[in-house]
Enzyme design. Sequence first.
Site, mmCIF file in Angstrom:
data_model
loop_
_atom_site.group_PDB
_atom_site.id
_atom_site.type_symbol
_atom_site.label_atom_id
_atom_site.label_comp_id
_atom_site.label_asym_id
_atom_site.label_seq_id
_atom_site.Cartn_x
_atom_site.Cartn_y
_atom_site.Cartn_z
ATOM 1 N N ASP A 103 0.839 -1.327 0.091
ATOM 2 C CA ASP A 103 -0.112 -0.114 -0.166
ATOM 3 C C ASP A 103 0.883 1.278 -0.171
ATOM 4 O O ASP A 103 1.177 1.829 1.251
ATOM 5 C CB ASP A 103 -0.878 -0.047 1.075
ATOM 6 C CG ASP A 103 -2.050 1.116 1.081
ATOM 7 O OD1 ASP A 103 -2.021 1.893 0.226
ATOM 8 O OD2 ASP A 103 -2.947 0.970 2.056
ATOM 9 N N VAL A 104 1.394 1.689 -1.210
ATOM 10 C CA VAL A 104 2.376 2.751 -1.348
ATOM 11 C C VAL A 104 2.015 3.905 -2.121
ATOM 12 O O VAL A 104 2.260 4.897 -2.143
ATOM 13 C CB VAL A 104 3.394 2.108 -2.090
ATOM 14 C CG1 VAL A 104 4.318 1.147 -1.487
ATOM 15 C CG2 VAL A 104 3.147 1.645 -3.525
ATOM 16 N N LYS A 105 0.640 3.735 -2.801
ATOM 17 C CA LYS A 105 -0.223 4.837 -3.239
ATOM 18 C C LYS A 105 0.728 5.798 -4.081
ATOM 19 O O LYS A 105 0.596 6.920 -3.932
ATOM 20 C CB LYS A 105 -0.809 5.658 -2.153
ATOM 21 C CG LYS A 105 -2.110 4.954 -1.648
ATOM 22 C CD LYS A 105 -2.947 5.767 -0.722
ATOM 23 C CE LYS A 105 -4.090 4.995 0.034
ATOM 24 N NZ LYS A 105 -3.590 3.911 0.940
ATOM 25 N N ARG A 106 1.604 5.178 -4.994
ATOM 26 C CA ARG A 106 2.413 6.126 -5.747
ATOM 27 C C ARG A 106 1.792 6.431 -7.173
ATOM 28 O O ARG A 106 0.763 5.836 -7.577
ATOM 29 C CB ARG A 106 3.770 5.272 -6.035
ATOM 30 C CG ARG A 106 4.576 4.867 -4.842
ATOM 31 C CD ARG A 106 4.987 5.888 -4.140
ATOM 32 N NE ARG A 106 6.245 5.504 -3.143
ATOM 33 C CZ ARG A 106 6.080 5.677 -1.769
ATOM 34 N NH1 ARG A 106 4.920 5.995 -1.356
ATOM 35 N NH2 ARG A 106 7.013 5.424 -0.907
#
Length: 309
Positions: A103-106
């Site tokens: 879950d890095v939302k890049r």
Amino acid sequence: MIDRLIQKIKETGTPIVVGLDPQLGFIPDSVKSAAFREYGETLEGAAEALLRFNMEIVDAVHDLIPAVKPQIAMYERYGLPGLQAFYRTVEYCRDRDLVVIGDVKRGDIGSTSAAYADAHLGSVAVGEQRFVPFGEDFATVNPYLGSDGVLPFVKVCKEEDRGIFVLVKTSNPSSGEFQDRLIDGRPLYEWVGEKVNEWGEGTEGRYGYTEVGAVVGATYPEMGAVLRKLMPKAYILVPGYGAQGGTGRDLVPFFNADGLGAVVNSSRGILAAWTKETYASYGENGFGAAARAAVLDMKKDIEGALAEA
């Protein structure tokens, strides 16, 4: 990679993802004290406490679930030691045969997204050697910059057999400030959902689902129903269950008629279960057993809701 996730869901009989979002505030004192004795009350000590806590949670639940979702911010806050704990958490989970959703939302301009994709889903060349920096199986991606920010991830997914979940309608209360805005008479999240279909073309697996999935919050079941029809081939990662208010009944619209199509995340409801009255009998030292009981209760809730639908 979507096929592996679906196969794990079939093997475990549950579409549950445990969000590994540890916070020192709900890690038992016994775990923190042991880490601090060895590393001091330092960034290293905090990171070690996160890792030890994660390992016990994973040991307690890995046979019940198909996947985990570590949220990188909970580790980044402790600097380089925290990132090392993130890496070791990913490694530990993969050793337990779990699918790992980073879950890095890049998401950024093309060259930057390409670097993010290499870091989290792909590999990098150093001289004559190639290395896997973090090694997650999936990553969450922010589509705000448009196709420039997403297509580099899709490219790596095709090359490395990996997947992504694109933020479409998130579970937080203020998501509507932008995501619900009408554009040509339709909310923005619907336009993003249509792009998810486009980005996923040509990546279908043997179950008919693509490597490009979507994030849609359990707190918006009516919107989830619309998006489920709009994105028939996209797997939906559903946050917002439990601590954010989502229930088993809210999840029904996210699934397809085949019983597939969605995987549901719970973080604090499982990690911090030992602090709740329902699981208080397990005590501080039984936090792993409390997490296991919470997973089983969540599974029962989802199964019951789907059976009644």
